[in-house]
Motif scaffolding. Structure first.
Motif, mmCIF file in Angstrom:
data_model
loop_
_atom_site.group_PDB
_atom_site.id
_atom_site.type_symbol
_atom_site.label_atom_id
_atom_site.label_comp_id
_atom_site.label_asym_id
_atom_site.label_seq_id
_atom_site.Cartn_x
_atom_site.Cartn_y
_atom_site.Cartn_z
ATOM 1 N N SER A 57 0.637 -1.223 -0.100
ATOM 2 C CA SER A 57 0.130 -0.194 -0.029
ATOM 3 C C SER A 57 1.002 1.144 -0.079
ATOM 4 O O SER A 57 0.315 2.327 -0.227
ATOM 5 C CB SER A 57 -0.975 0.123 1.162
ATOM 6 N N SER A 58 1.942 1.332 0.347
ATOM 7 C CA SER A 58 2.832 2.319 0.258
ATOM 8 C C SER A 58 4.480 1.925 0.544
ATOM 9 O O SER A 58 4.733 0.808 0.817
ATOM 10 C CB SER A 58 2.605 3.303 1.668
ATOM 11 N N CYS A 59 5.300 2.854 0.142
ATOM 12 C CA CYS A 59 6.665 2.526 0.388
ATOM 13 C C CYS A 59 7.006 2.448 1.931
ATOM 14 O O CYS A 59 7.946 1.715 2.512
ATOM 15 C CB CYS A 59 7.744 3.523 -0.089
ATOM 16 N N THR A 84 16.562 12.416 3.816
ATOM 17 C CA THR A 84 15.416 11.738 3.245
ATOM 18 C C THR A 84 14.163 12.194 3.688
ATOM 19 O O THR A 84 14.172 12.822 4.708
ATOM 20 C CB THR A 84 15.621 10.357 3.471
ATOM 21 N N PHE A 85 13.101 11.626 3.296
ATOM 22 C CA PHE A 85 11.752 11.733 3.700
ATOM 23 C C PHE A 85 11.675 10.842 4.927
ATOM 24 O O PHE A 85 11.937 9.482 4.984
ATOM 25 C CB PHE A 85 10.732 11.451 2.509
ATOM 26 N N PRO A 86 11.310 11.520 5.981
ATOM 27 C CA PRO A 86 11.689 10.684 7.100
ATOM 28 C C PRO A 86 10.745 9.294 7.233
ATOM 29 O O PRO A 86 10.791 8.761 8.623
ATOM 30 C CB PRO A 86 10.954 11.761 8.384
ATOM 31 N N ALA A 129 20.240 2.741 2.171
ATOM 32 C CA ALA A 129 20.485 3.861 1.442
ATOM 33 C C ALA A 129 19.287 4.306 0.479
ATOM 34 O O ALA A 129 18.287 3.597 0.504
ATOM 35 C CB ALA A 129 21.470 3.283 0.118
ATOM 36 N N VAL A 130 19.195 5.792 0.273
ATOM 37 C CA VAL A 130 18.165 6.360 -0.321
ATOM 38 C C VAL A 130 18.415 6.967 -1.677
ATOM 39 O O VAL A 130 19.514 7.499 -1.805
ATOM 40 C CB VAL A 130 17.568 7.246 0.467
ATOM 41 N N ASP A 131 17.648 6.772 -2.709
ATOM 42 C CA ASP A 131 17.953 7.059 -3.972
ATOM 43 C C ASP A 131 17.219 8.566 -4.078
ATOM 44 O O ASP A 131 16.153 8.647 -4.602
ATOM 45 C CB ASP A 131 17.209 6.325 -5.074
ATOM 46 N N GLU A 155 17.641 -0.824 -0.269
ATOM 47 C CA GLU A 155 17.641 0.526 -0.888
ATOM 48 C C GLU A 155 16.145 0.993 -0.602
ATOM 49 O O GLU A 155 15.097 0.309 -0.869
ATOM 50 C CB GLU A 155 17.454 0.191 -2.350
ATOM 51 N N ASP A 156 16.198 2.404 -0.083
ATOM 52 C CA ASP A 156 14.894 3.009 -0.314
ATOM 53 C C ASP A 156 14.980 3.668 -1.642
ATOM 54 O O ASP A 156 15.389 4.891 -2.020
ATOM 55 C CB ASP A 156 14.856 4.114 0.806
ATOM 56 N N ALA A 157 14.071 3.116 -2.411
ATOM 57 C CA ALA A 157 14.079 3.385 -3.846
ATOM 58 C C ALA A 157 12.816 4.110 -4.156
ATOM 59 O O ALA A 157 12.086 4.057 -5.255
ATOM 60 C CB ALA A 157 14.374 2.056 -4.671
ATOM 61 N N ALA A 158 12.152 4.804 -3.200
ATOM 62 C CA ALA A 158 10.810 5.209 -3.143
ATOM 63 C C ALA A 158 10.711 6.358 -4.478
ATOM 64 O O ALA A 158 9.672 6.256 -5.208
ATOM 65 C CB ALA A 158 10.591 6.251 -1.866
ATOM 66 N N ALA A 159 11.937 7.062 -4.862
ATOM 67 C CA ALA A 159 11.713 7.816 -5.682
ATOM 68 C C ALA A 159 12.574 7.598 -7.037
ATOM 69 O O ALA A 159 12.860 7.911 -8.152
ATOM 70 C CB ALA A 159 12.503 9.133 -5.545
ATOM 71 N N GLY A 160 13.081 6.217 -7.023
ATOM 72 C CA GLY A 160 14.054 5.849 -7.953
ATOM 73 C C GLY A 160 13.637 4.747 -8.964
ATOM 74 O O GLY A 160 14.380 4.376 -9.871
ATOM 75 N N PHE A 179 9.895 0.693 -2.904
ATOM 76 C CA PHE A 179 9.502 1.656 -3.748
ATOM 77 C C PHE A 179 8.181 2.157 -3.566
ATOM 78 O O PHE A 179 7.311 1.738 -2.688
ATOM 79 C CB PHE A 179 9.309 1.024 -5.365
ATOM 80 N N SER A 180 7.855 3.424 -3.946
ATOM 81 C CA SER A 180 6.687 4.289 -3.587
ATOM 82 C C SER A 180 5.974 4.727 -4.972
ATOM 83 O O SER A 180 6.510 4.985 -6.022
ATOM 84 C CB SER A 180 6.837 5.549 -2.789
ATOM 85 N N PHE A 181 4.777 4.541 -4.951
ATOM 86 C CA PHE A 181 3.734 4.990 -6.101
ATOM 87 C C PHE A 181 2.831 6.024 -5.536
ATOM 88 O O PHE A 181 1.679 6.252 -6.273
ATOM 89 C CB PHE A 181 2.873 3.871 -6.641
ATOM 90 N N GLY A 190 -1.539 6.937 -6.904
ATOM 91 C CA GLY A 190 -2.272 7.786 -5.851
ATOM 92 C C GLY A 190 -1.552 7.305 -4.833
ATOM 93 O O GLY A 190 -0.791 8.203 -4.123
ATOM 94 N N GLU A 191 -1.675 6.236 -4.076
ATOM 95 C CA GLU A 191 -0.881 5.555 -2.812
ATOM 96 C C GLU A 191 -0.298 4.208 -3.476
ATOM 97 O O GLU A 191 -1.504 3.461 -3.869
ATOM 98 C CB GLU A 191 -1.615 5.678 -1.541
ATOM 99 N N GLY A 192 0.733 3.841 -3.067
ATOM 100 C CA GLY A 192 1.180 2.380 -3.509
ATOM 101 C C GLY A 192 2.621 2.371 -3.236
ATOM 102 O O GLY A 192 3.373 3.351 -3.109
ATOM 103 N N GLY A 193 2.968 1.094 -3.171
ATOM 104 C CA GLY A 193 4.438 0.764 -3.020
ATOM 105 C C GLY A 193 4.895 -0.618 -3.353
ATOM 106 O O GLY A 193 3.995 -1.490 -3.820
#
Ligand SMILES: *Cc1c(COP(=O)(O)O)cnc(C)c1O
Length: 382
Positions: A57-59, A84-86, A129-131, A155-160, A179-181, A190-193
Motif C-alpha cells: 500500500s505504500s513505501c 530523506t523523507f522521514p 541507502a536512499v535514491d 534500498e529506499d528506492a521510493a523515488a528511484g 518503492f513508492s507509487f 495515488g498511493e502504493g508501493g
C-alpha cells in the motif's frame, strides 16, 4: 485553482489508465492481492531485474515489512541516510529499532560511504541507502561494505523507479528495495508501493504479513476445496488494491516515456538556469542515470529562500524545500551530526518537475527564478 499555476508535481494519466480501472471493476476483483496485483508483481520483477516483487500500500509499509522480514527488532541499530523523507527512519523505529543517521555526499546527496564506518556500532544490523530525488546511491561500494561487516543493505528506492547505477536497475541491489507509487513519484496510482528482493524468506514473510498473516485470498478462491486458514502470526493489512495495481501496470509500461519527458525538463532547466547567480544546478554522477522525481536547486547561502519562494508563488510557480535532515526531527531524539544534510535541508529549493511541463512553462519557471534572484529582497542583509 488558478489555471496558470505551474504545479510542483503532477501525475500523467490518460485513457489507458481509465480503461484499466474500468476493466478491473468489470473483472469482479477489486480488492488487493488479486489477479491485477499478481500481474503487476511479475512485470515489475522483470523490469527491475528482481527475483520477487510484493505489491503493497505504500513505501512506508514496504520498508516496515522488509525490516521485519530481515529480523529487525528492539536493541538493533540501523544506519540510515540522513537526507530523506522521514518515512525511512520511521520504518526502522516502527520495528522498535534505532535509526542512526549517516551524513550524505555533497554532490549526489546520497549516503556517504566514508561516513558509514564512523556510525557503525556493535548493535548495527543493516544499512538503508536512499535514491534521493531519483538518483541511485553508491551501490557497489555499499554492497561490498555490507558484506564485509556481515550486515544487510536495503534500498529506499521510493523515488528511484527506472533509475540505473552502472547500467543495473535500482531495485536489484542489496538484500531488498522499497518503492513508492505516491502521487508525487515518477509512476503512480495515488498511493502504493512495492518490495523487491532476492531473498525468498523475506518475500514469503512480506507476502504473508502484508495480508493479516495468512495465505492470500486469491489462492483460497482458486481452490476447489474449502480452505480454512489459521492465524499463527499477527500481520497487517498492507495490500495494494487491484484497482491501483491495474493503474500501475499501465504506468509501468509508460515508464520509459515518462522518464524521457522528465529528462527533457531537466535539460530545459539546465540550459536556462546555468550561470544564473545565486543558485547551483543538481549534479548527476557519471555512473548512474537520474529519473528526476524532483528537480532541486541549491541556493547560495546568502539567498533568502523564504523570500524567493514567496516571489515564485506570487508568480504562479509552486516550489518546496528539498527533503528533510532526519536527525533534526524531534521524533527521533537523535544526537547524530550530519552537517552536509543539514546544509542541504536549509538551502535546497524544489521547483516544478513532472512529465507534463511544456517548454513555455519551463521558460516561466526560469524567468521567475531569474528575476527573483536579481532582486535585492531575496538576498539577506549580511
Ligand atoms: C515518498 C518517499 C517515502 C514514502 O513513500 P510512501 O509511499 O508515501 O510511504 C519514503 N522514502 C522516500 C525517500 C520517499 O521519497
Amino acid at each position: 485553482m488558478n489555471e496558470s499555476i505551474i504545479r510542483l508535481g503532477e501525475p500523467t494519466f490518460g485513457d489507458s489508465e481509465i480503461q484499466a480501472v474500468a476493466s478491473t471493476f468489470g473483472s469482479g476483483w477489486i480488492a488487493g492481492n488479486g489477479p491485477k496485483s499478481r500481474a503487476f508483481e511479475k512485470e515489475f520483477s522483470r523490469q527491475v531485474a528482481a527475483a520477487q516483487t510484493i505489491a503493497v500500500s505504500s513505501c512506508t509499509a514496504a520498508l516496515h515489512l522488509t525490516f521485519k522480514g530481515l529480523g529487525l527488532g528492539p536493541g538493533d541499530d540501523v544506519l540510515v541516510a540522513d537526507y530523506t523523507f522521514p518515512a525511512t527512519g520511521h520504518a526502522v523505529a516502527m520495528c522498535g529499532a534505532r535509526p542512526r543517521f549517516v551524513d550524505v555526499r555533497p554532490d549526489t546527496w546520497t549516503i556517504d560511504v566514508q561516513a558509514i564506518g564512523d556510525a557503525m556500532t556493535p548493535q548495527t544490523v543493516g544499512i538503508v541507502a536512499v535514491d534521493v530525488f531519483g538518483q541511485a546511491a553508491d551501490y557497489l561500494e555499499l554492497e561490498e561494505l555490507a558484506a564485509r561487516h556481515g550486515i544487510w543493505l536495503v534500498e529506499d528506492a521510493a523515488a528511484g523507479a527506472g533509475a540505473t547505477y552502472r547500467s543495473r536497475p535500482v531495485g536489484s541491489f542489496g538484500d531488498a528495495a522499497c518503492f513508492s507509487f505516491h502521487g508525487r513519484k515518477g509512476i503512480t496510482c495515488g498511493e502504493g508501493g512495492a518490495i523487491t528482493t532476492r531473498h525468498s524468506a523475506v518475500a514469503a514473510y512480506a507476502r504473508k504479513m502484508h495480508a493479516f498473516g495468512i495465505e492470500s485470498a486469491l489462492s483460497r478462491a482458486e481452490s476447489d476445496d474449502l480452505i480454512v486458514p489459521q492465524f499463527d502470526e499477527i500481520g497487517w493489512n498492507y495490500k495494494l488494491s487491484d484497482i491501483a495495481a491495474a493503474v500501475m501496470l499501465v504506468q509501468l509500461e509508460r515508464l520509459p516515456e515518462l522518464i524521457s519527458a522528465r529528462q527533457r525538463v531537466a535539460n530545459g532547466y539546465a540550459e536556462r538556469l546555468s550561470g544564473v547567480p545565486g543558485l547551483s544546478l543538481p549534479a548527476v554522477g557519471p555512473d548512474r542515470t537520474h529519473v528526476w522525481q524532483s528537480y532541486v536547486l541549491t541556493l547560495d547561502p546568502m539567498v533568502d529562500r523564504a523570500r524567493l519562494a514567496r516571489h515564485l508563488r506570487t508568480n504562479g510557480v509552486q516550489c518546496n524545500i528539498g527533503t528533510y535532515a532526519s536527525h533534526l526531527q524531534p521524533a527521533y531524539g537523535s544526537s547524530a551530526c550530519c552537517p552536509v544534510s543539514e546544509n542541504l535541508f536549509s538551502r535546497h529549493l524544489a521547483i516544478p518537475m513532472h512529465a507534463n511541463l511544456t517548454s513555455d512553462e519551463i521558460d516561466r519557471v526560469a524567468a521567475a527564478l531569474t528575476t527573483g534572484l536579481k532582486s535585492k529582497e531575496t538576498f539577506a542583509v549580511r
